[in-house]
Enzyme design. Structure first.
Site, PDB file in Angstrom:
ATOM      1  N   ARG A   1       4.858   5.738   1.705  1.00  8.96           N
ATOM      2  CA  ARG A   1       5.205   6.657   1.797  1.00  8.96           C
ATOM      3  C   ARG A   1       4.423   8.167   0.766  1.00  8.96           C
ATOM      4  NH1 ARG A   1      11.513   6.833   0.168  1.00  8.96           N
ATOM      5  NH2 ARG A   1      11.254   5.426  -1.978  1.00  8.96           N
TER       6      ARG A   1
ATOM      7  N   LYS B   1       5.489  12.093  -2.892  1.00  8.24           N
ATOM      8  CA  LYS B   1       6.470  10.781  -2.126  1.00  8.24           C
ATOM      9  C   LYS B   1       7.657  10.986  -0.704  1.00  8.24           C
ATOM     10  CE  LYS B   1       9.392   7.448  -4.636  1.00  8.24           C
ATOM     11  NZ  LYS B   1      10.687   6.672  -5.533  1.00  8.24           N
TER      12      LYS B   1
ATOM     13  N   GLY C   1       1.310  -1.042   0.497  1.00  6.74           N
ATOM     14  CA  GLY C   1      -0.055   0.005  -0.072  1.00  6.74           C
ATOM     15  C   GLY C   1       0.850   1.355   0.330  1.00  6.74           C
TER      16      GLY C   1
ATOM     17  N   ASP D   1       3.625  -4.534  -8.221  1.00  3.94           N
ATOM     18  CA  ASP D   1       3.001  -2.885  -7.477  1.00  3.94           C
ATOM     19  C   ASP D   1       3.501  -1.717  -8.525  1.00  3.94           C
ATOM     20  OD1 ASP D   1       4.634  -4.288  -5.682  1.00  3.94           O
ATOM     21  OD2 ASP D   1       5.271  -2.173  -4.872  1.00  3.94           O
ATOM     22  N   ASN D   2       4.520  -2.044  -8.818  1.00  4.01           N
ATOM     23  CA  ASN D   2       5.629  -0.928  -9.985  1.00  4.01           C
ATOM     24  C   ASN D   2       4.603  -1.069 -11.227  1.00  4.01           C
ATOM     25  OD1 ASN D   2       6.345   0.628  -7.887  1.00  4.01           O
ATOM     26  ND2 ASN D   2       8.454  -0.966  -8.318  1.00  4.01           N
TER      27      ASN D   2
ATOM     28  N   GLY E   1       8.070   6.918   6.224  1.00  5.32           N
ATOM     29  CA  GLY E   1       7.021   7.481   4.800  1.00  5.32           C
ATOM     30  C   GLY E   1       8.106   9.146   4.370  1.00  5.32           C
TER      31      GLY E   1
END
Length: 485
Positions: free
Chosen positions: A103, A123, A100, A265-266, A136
């Site tokens: 950061r 980011k 998820g 996830d990328n 984060g």
């Protein structure tokens, strides 16, 4: 660029806060995200603003002050709610359900003057429910590297997200891969969408096929709107995604780019490149080149990228098969190699000076080029830059003149492959009239900038920042990349 602390500024007069924001993803409901609060930073110094993106949003860069960027994207004034997106993903081949936005968050969605919907994603903006014990935050060096990667790739013709702003935040961070404490930053990434393969994979993990279809309808409505009226829109969506991803990875390969972390996830649902962590551009045509020091088994090395992207599309089928017939999924994926080869061939021939080269010698020309680069290990980017720099219509007259004056060729000694390559280049040029040589030279110059974003180039810029807080070499490098020099 102003680097000072900002005075107070009324949010309602800030052009970045009065953009045409939409709540497209938010309207789906909180099954897909968590509302979060941004970190409050002790310092706000604007280090980068991408004025080239503002006209796409209908904004004149001259009316946007530096403090407007800081108030909007450093202090996060006037934008609520902020959304941390939920997703899972396959990381180095293993499924991870603990992912998820850890950061960053979705700051907002904006409709550009081109009618496209764009995401502003942060980011380094602080902890979220998915930070997994992390702080984060984003290091300043990480922000610098992402700005450079996105601009370099964009101007090399790669479909990519770009950075809208980067602000130094005054925190000292501890990292195992950087001398610490190291400086911190928060960045705004502008992309077509932050929805990932892993966003869907999470829903499949929880067997929420109803939410999967809801999200898929959303994706088609906003990013594939021309499919909405088609009876087989879901199958057509996947087929189009296969094509986009195949073309994207071909763009990376031609640009000599190694993403390094091609987890699902990328992978963007729009087939756009994003999230540049331990990336690198290859120095030479080394198929085993690996950008991430932690990729011990070279899973994501340069040559593996097409296969990994295809595998990620195959893994994505596990989620989509609840909605799309398996036969349609397989038929679409079977075209991946064709899409990839077509795009890669066109891009590489363009780097050699030719658009839409249909001659029978074209494939052999490309094969010899790759063989020479592999066997000689000359600088990948320097080789093509030297072709552009030394190109002459006299190459039509004598193959011995091909690349005459290059800085790298004299060091090679005798090379039968290079001699054959020169002769074939000479032969192909003779299929063109003399008055077409300028067009070929222009294509070479446009496709092969002299500046390559290799690691030593990035480190030299970063050294000036760390040693003297001198940002001018960074700004000069960005300008050079943007001008394709």
């Amino acid at each position: 660029m102003a680097l000072d602390e900002t005075p107070n500024h009324t949010p309602t007069t800030n052009p970045l806060l009065t953009l045409n924001y939409e709540s497209a993803l938010e309207s789906l409901g909180d099954d897909y995200y968590d509302q979060v609060v941004a970190e409050e930073f002790p310092q706000h110094i604007l280090r980068w603003r991408n004025d080239a993106l503002l006209p796409r949003l209908g904004v004149d860069p001259q009316v946007v002050k530096d403090e407007d960027f800081i108030n909007a994207f450093g202090k996060f004034e006037g934008r609520e709610p902020l959304l941390a997106l939920r997703y899972h993903g396959y990381q180095f081949g293993q499924y991870n359900s603990q992912l998820g936005d850890g950061r960053g968050f979705l700051y907002g969605q904006v409709r550009g003057i081109d009618g496209e919907l764009y995401d502003f994603g942060t980011k380094g903006s602080g902890r979220t429910p998915y930070s997994r014990g992390g702080d984060g935050m984003l290091t300043l060096k990480g922000g610098v590297r992402e700005v450079l990667a996105a601009e370099a790739l964009h101007y090399l013709g790669v479909r990519t997200s770009r950075c809208l702003s980067m602000i130094e935040t005054g925190l000292g961070l501890w990292r195992g891969d950087e001398p610490s404490p190291t400086r911190s930053s928060v960045m705004i990434r502008m992309s077509k969408s932050h929805i990932r393969f892993g966003t869907f994979e999470r829903l499949n993990y929880f067997k929420r096929h109803d939410l999967t279809q809801k999200l898929l309808d959303h994706v088609i409505e906003h990013y594939y709107p021309y499919l909405q009226t088609e009876n087989d829109k879901y199958a057509l969506f996947y087929a189009e995604l296969v094509r986009r991803v195949a073309e994207l990875v071909a763009q990376w390969m031609a640009a000599g780019f190694c993403h390094a972390v091609l987890n699902t996830d990328n992978m963007s649902i729009t087939g756009e490149s994003f999230d540049y962590g331990p990336y690198a551009f290859i120095p030479t045509y080394d198929l085993q080149f690996t950008a991430a020091y932690f990729d011990y088994y070279k899973r994501y090395c340069y040559s593996q990228q097409p296969g990994i992207c295809k595998l990620n599309l195959e893994l994505f089928q596990e989620t989509l098969k609840a909605i799309i017939d398996q036969g349609d999924l397989d038929a679409a994926l079977s075209k991946f190699a064709e899409y990839y080869q077509t795009e890669y061939r066109a891009l590489m021939l363009r780097k050699l000076g030719f658009k839409n080269l249909q001659l029978e010698e074209a494939d052999e020309f490309l094969r010899l080029t790759i063989t020479f680069l592999h066997d000689s290990q000359v600088g990948y980017h320097q080789f093509f830059a030297d072709i552009a720099d030394t190109f002459s219509s006299k190459w039509r007259d004598d193959p011995a003149l091909v690349m005459n004056g290059s800085e790298i060729i004299p060091s090679l000694g005798t090379s039968a492959i290079f001699d054959n390559w020169c002769f074939l280049y000479h032969k192909i040029l003779n299929h063109f009239d003399l008055d077409q040589m300028d067009k070929i030279g222009k294509t070479l110059a446009e496709s092969n900038p002299k500046t390559a974003l290799l690691r030593p180039v990035i480190e030299s810029v970063w050294e000036r920042i760390t040693d003297d807080d001198n940002w001018q070499p960074f700004y000069d490098l960005v300008e050079t990349l943007q001008k394709g020099k």
